[in-house]
Scaffold this active site. Structure first.
Site, PDB file in Angstrom:
ATOM      1  N   CYS A   1      -3.864   2.731  -5.158  1.00  0.00           N
ATOM      2  CA  CYS A   1      -3.236   3.611  -4.159  1.00  0.00           C
ATOM      3  C   CYS A   1      -2.091   4.430  -4.750  1.00  0.00           C
ATOM      4  CB  CYS A   1      -2.764   2.806  -2.954  1.00  0.00           C
ATOM      5  SG  CYS A   1      -1.725   1.382  -3.348  1.00  0.00           S
TER       6      CYS A   1
ATOM      7  N   HIS B   1       0.823  -1.213   0.000  1.00  0.00           N
ATOM      8  CA  HIS B   1       0.000   0.000   0.000  1.00  0.00           C
ATOM      9  C   HIS B   1       0.857   1.264   0.000  1.00  0.00           C
ATOM     10  CE1 HIS B   1      -3.402   2.575   0.526  1.00  0.00           C
ATOM     11  NE2 HIS B   1      -3.015   2.992   1.713  1.00  0.00           N
TER      12      HIS B   1
END
Length: 212
Positions: free
Chosen positions: A162, A103
């Site tokens: 992301c 992430h």
């Protein structure tokens, strides 16, 4: 030379291979190389003449987690970080010194506001890595009293965007601080911006001489 995965573009300290560029074509998680390329572009072209901003690439941000104070001081001195009003860190949840992680989020130091602003497109899932990085760099940056401020921001609609959100938020914030010299009051990012960014990045790579 990797003949099965040739270089698409070498740009300052970034090197994009054909497989990296292909990540922009579909529903794929973006790797360090794509984000690093874009931060190099911002540093050397778009904000070349803006002395208030400093973009720290993902590889350097990752390495900073494991540096001692003397190493951090050298990097910050080389980049005149003490004179930068806004410092952007492309942050990963990776807990090793190698490339990887799952992430991306964006951490921005605003000296005028004495704050580290954190923008996370997936809840606050990167809060712990961001706080750890702040504790690591704040003394070397001379901002020991700076606050950590998690910010409301546009949330990703899937499990892989992301990196695109970090790129779009970096653009959005850099443009805003270029005009207003603060982050407070930043409007939310529009989803249309995120949806169009992959094709814009492909065009940018080609315009700089990249191959697809």
């Amino acid at each position: 030379m990797n003949k099965s995965d040739p270089i698409s573009l070498s740009f300052h300290d970034a090197c994009l291979r054909m497989s990296d560029v292909q990540l922009l074509r579909g529903p794929q998680w973006l790797n360090d190389q794509i984000l690093s390329f874009y931060y190099e572009y911002l540093s050397h072209i778009k904000y070349k003449n803006n002395d208030d901003v400093y973009f720290v690439t993902p590889e350097v941000t990752q390495c900073m987690k494991y540096m001692d104070d003397s190493e951090l001081k050298i990097i910050f001195e080389e980049n005149n970080a003490a004179l930068k009003s806004f410092i952007f860190f492309a942050l990963n949840d990776n807990e090793t010194a190698e490339a990887g992680g799952t992430h991306w989020s964006l951490l921005v130091l605003s000296r005028p506001e004495k704050s580290f602003f954190h923008f996370d497109s997936y809840g606050n899932s990167n809060s712990v890595p961001s706080i750890e990085l702040i504790s690591k760099v704040k003394d070397s940056l001379g901002v020991r009293q700076a606050k950590f401020r998690p910010m409301r921001c546009l949330q990703q609609a899937n499990g892989y965007d992301c990196g695109i959100h970090v790129i779009c938020m970096t653009d959005h914030i850099a443009d805003y601080v270029n005009r207003y010299e603060v982050i407070e009051g930043l409007p939310l990012l529009h989803m249309d911006t995120v949806l169009s960014k992959r094709s814009e990045l492909l065009k940018l790579i080609l315009s700089l001489g990249g191959r697809e």
